[in-house]
Design a protein around this motif. Structure first.
Motif, PDB file in Angstrom:
ATOM      1  N   ASN A  12       0.874  -1.145   0.051  1.00 24.79           N
ATOM      2  CA  ASN A  12      -0.080  -0.097   0.031  1.00 24.79           C
ATOM      3  C   ASN A  12       0.903   1.266   0.106  1.00 24.79           C
ATOM      4  O   ASN A  12       2.093   1.142   0.083  1.00 24.79           O
ATOM      5  CB  ASN A  12      -0.940  -0.068   1.116  1.00 24.79           C
ATOM      6  CG  ASN A  12      -0.317  -0.016   2.597  1.00 24.79           C
ATOM      7  OD1 ASN A  12       0.505   0.633   2.878  1.00 24.79           O
ATOM      8  ND2 ASN A  12      -0.754  -1.113   3.242  1.00 24.79           N
ATOM      9  N   GLN A 199      -0.967  -5.568   5.102  1.00 31.49           N
ATOM     10  CA  GLN A 199      -1.065  -4.464   4.908  1.00 31.49           C
ATOM     11  C   GLN A 199      -0.269  -3.343   6.088  1.00 31.49           C
ATOM     12  O   GLN A 199      -0.239  -2.354   5.893  1.00 31.49           O
ATOM     13  CB  GLN A 199      -2.388  -3.753   5.078  1.00 31.49           C
ATOM     14  CG  GLN A 199      -3.351  -4.602   3.971  1.00 31.49           C
ATOM     15  CD  GLN A 199      -3.133  -4.013   2.741  1.00 31.49           C
ATOM     16  OE1 GLN A 199      -2.593  -3.106   2.412  1.00 31.49           O
ATOM     17  NE2 GLN A 199      -3.409  -4.956   1.692  1.00 31.49           N
ATOM     18  N   GLU A 214      -2.054   0.114   7.005  1.00 28.47           N
ATOM     19  CA  GLU A 214      -3.365   0.449   6.656  1.00 28.47           C
ATOM     20  C   GLU A 214      -4.212  -1.052   6.663  1.00 28.47           C
ATOM     21  O   GLU A 214      -5.250  -1.049   6.352  1.00 28.47           O
ATOM     22  CB  GLU A 214      -3.229   0.621   5.096  1.00 28.47           C
ATOM     23  CG  GLU A 214      -2.619   2.109   4.735  1.00 28.47           C
ATOM     24  CD  GLU A 214      -2.563   2.296   3.134  1.00 28.47           C
ATOM     25  OE1 GLU A 214      -3.607   1.587   2.597  1.00 28.47           O
ATOM     26  OE2 GLU A 214      -1.605   3.116   2.767  1.00 28.47           O
TER      27      GLU A 214
END
Length: 222
Positions: A12, A199, A214
């Motif tokens: 991400n 993430q 995230e």
């Protein structure tokens, strides 16, 4: 050395931004070496998996980020070619991209090749780990993650950071990686530990630790 320890690569924008910050320059201006070695030690590893990692065709973004240059550093080859050849390659790289697989197998070949001894001499180089490529930097991985058997019979790894890592937290394809499983694992490893999902990444620079996420994660204290 600076560390970006991920569960599943640069998944991400937050993790990508952390990488650029560690590099101190854009990815397009940075030279990288990728290390596929850990994949060969894992029971689910394959030549196809190594190829997908190197060519950027896996689900764990590392090699496909747009590097200025990209080379392959296979650790099992290094003892047979001599340090005078491969050490300059490593010193010239801005970043080492380290594939997942078996952390103890990777640890073994980092020691056998001499790479583990070289890393303390590379204060500006960035180590980007993917799963086992992150776990290898911990003091130990815990019995739950032992696959390939080390000649020492131990689950000890390199100890460049003072915490252990449980990757792929709550991954839908890994029912054994639940938070409850992570809690049991953390109680056994006996050192500070992080469970991180795909993430999430952990940044270590000058001894300071920062979690970039995230997704979700949890820190455990012994």
């Amino acid at each position: 050395m600076k560390f970006l320890l991920t569960s599943a690569g640069i998944k991400n924008d937050s993790i990508r931004n952390a990488l650029v910050d560690l590099l101190g320059k854009p990815i397009a201006e940075s030279s990288a070496l990728c290390i596929p070695t850990a994949g060969y030690g894992h029971p689910m590893g394959s030549p196809g998996g190594a190829w997908r990692f190197i060519t950027g065709q896996s689900s764990t973004p590392m090699c496909e980020l747009g590097w200025k240059s990209l080379g392959v550093l296979e650790l099992t080859a290094l003892p047979s070619i001599g340090e005078e050849r491969w050490v300059p390659w490593v010193r010239e790289a801005d970043v080492l991209l380290v594939n997942g697989g078996d952390a103890l197998y990777l640890c073994h070949w980092m020691r056998q090749s001499g790479l583990a001894d070289l890393l303390p001499e590379l204060p500006e180089t960035v180590w980007v780990g993917l799963s086992a490529g992150s776990m290898v930097m911990a003091p130990r991985i815990g019995e739950d993650f032992v696959g390939w058997k080390s000649p020492t019979g131990s689950d000890s790894t390199l100890g460049f950071v003072d915490f252990a890592i449980f990757p792929h937290l709550d991954h839908p394809s890994l029912p054994e990686n639940s938070l409850a499983d992570a809690e049991k694992w953390a109680a056994e490893v006996g050192v500070p530990a992080y469970a991180i999902d795909d993430q999430t990444a952990i940044v270590v620079r000058d001894g300071a630790v920062e979690v970039v996420s995230e997704g979700h994660w949890k820190r455990f204290t012994p």
